[in-house]
Scaffold this active site. Sequence first.
Site, mmCIF file in Angstrom:
data_model
loop_
_atom_site.group_PDB
_atom_site.id
_atom_site.type_symbol
_atom_site.label_atom_id
_atom_site.label_comp_id
_atom_site.label_asym_id
_atom_site.label_seq_id
_atom_site.Cartn_x
_atom_site.Cartn_y
_atom_site.Cartn_z
ATOM 1 N N TYR A 88 0.702 -11.955 -9.670
ATOM 2 C CA TYR A 88 0.258 -12.277 -11.018
ATOM 3 C C TYR A 88 1.421 -12.661 -11.937
ATOM 4 C CZ TYR A 88 -3.829 -9.932 -9.136
ATOM 5 O OH TYR A 88 -4.884 -9.575 -8.322
ATOM 6 N N TYR A 137 -13.906 -4.868 -9.852
ATOM 7 C CA TYR A 137 -12.834 -5.585 -9.151
ATOM 8 C C TYR A 137 -12.895 -5.195 -7.687
ATOM 9 C CZ TYR A 137 -8.298 -7.033 -7.430
ATOM 10 O OH TYR A 137 -7.303 -7.619 -6.689
ATOM 11 N N ASP A 188 -17.282 0.441 -2.423
ATOM 12 C CA ASP A 188 -15.874 0.061 -2.320
ATOM 13 C C ASP A 188 -15.028 1.253 -2.763
ATOM 14 O OD1 ASP A 188 -13.315 -0.872 -2.652
ATOM 15 O OD2 ASP A 188 -13.859 -2.637 -3.841
ATOM 16 N N LYS A 198 -5.816 1.219 1.049
ATOM 17 C CA LYS A 198 -4.769 1.846 0.245
ATOM 18 C C LYS A 198 -4.257 3.154 0.838
ATOM 19 C CE LYS A 198 -5.741 -0.370 -4.206
ATOM 20 N NZ LYS A 198 -4.543 -1.202 -4.268
#
Length: 454
Positions: free
Chosen positions: A32, A160, A262, A291
């Site tokens: 980003y 997200y 998720d 993760k």
Amino acid sequence: MSNSIYPPSLSSTASSQSIDYGFDSEHIWHPYTSMTHALPVYGVVSARDCELTLDDGRTLIDGTSSWWACVHGYSHPVILAAMQQQLTQLSHVMFGGITHQPAIEVSKLLVEMTSPNLTKVFFADSGSIAVEVAIKMALQYWQGQASNSKNKLMTVKRGYHGDTFAAMSVCDPEGGMHTMFGQNVTQQIFIDAPSTAFADRELTETDTMALEKAFATYHQDVAAVIIEPIMQGAGGMRFYAPAYLQKLRQLCDKYQVLLILDEIATGFGRTGKLFAYQHANITADILCLGKALTGGYISLAATLCSDEVAKGISQSPAGVFMHGPTFMANPLACAAAQASLNLIKQNQWQQQVSQIETQLTSELANAITLPQVKDVRVLGAVGVIEMHQQVDTASLQQAFVNLGVWIRPFSNLIYIMPPYTISSCQLTQLTQAMKTVAKNINANNRNINFISHG
């Protein structure tokens, strides 16, 4: 927590390393960022427990767990030993037509730790790919049921789920990071984000009506609903009521829609439960993990599904599940995951997360009195100070580094999700830094008024 379990510090060796910032700035694209307006970066040469060592010798207490993954801290001897042993035996082999014990052991642990209905494990490279896999699973399942019209995903706003194209299609369509891709992203169905607070036992009428209307209107087209359970992460660190998930599960059953959860950010204890869906006592049809799966030591993700979903996929016209990453079930990553999950099984995380939550609640509470602050919220090992306006990440990042901590704000949020192994003193340094920086943001609420060299 005592650091005695960690190996001797490597800082003396690491400090001799030189970071080529010039080459980095000219050639390496960071997440980003722009290649024409580069943001400052900080050279890390080693990490141990909850601390990062910079190339100039400074140490920073990590408040991010390296984007929420390193829950056991850095250089944990159990994970390092597992990886070192695996590295000398079998570092990688293709998973097509081949299996290996590390993948089997990790799968056993995941099937044991998650809901009884989740019996099938598909390994992937990253969280985004785990979401891609889940979406494919849902679509192929309904193909196997001869219901080709059920080819849309439904989700909530402010969510997200990753940066790849299918994952982007279920990210926030209005204020999210991927709105600029427009019609190039598959158009999905969105419901307003949950408004019922985490502590509320019953849903607001607004949430109830929005869910019921969406299912009644679109269920014939919807293959699955995908949602981050309890905590919307990169979409704003928002915590919502378990009752919302319970209603969602009820409607998915009523209207024959699959439920994808998720848990890439929330899985393995972050919210105070081993998995966030356990706050609501529900189950998923498809579950995405990543993760913290390996403790953050190497990239690995997994998508789990039920026998029913697996059977439906196998009955689809393709007859097989159409996905197969090159590094799927990488043995080195599976060895790290097995070690990390065995550490989780010891259940120390429960006391660690509970202590973190108690301390965050106590130490962040008075930040709400600051005029720049809109809200303060804590859940498990997540602490958030929400500002009224968007902040300047680079400016605040520099202030945090000078205060001896690694905290990376985004949007209007100053938040931490530290390793579970963090000590009380280290956590206090993080919370004090959060409040100090929040207090000294200037009138336009973007830049910091000072840089502390204390």
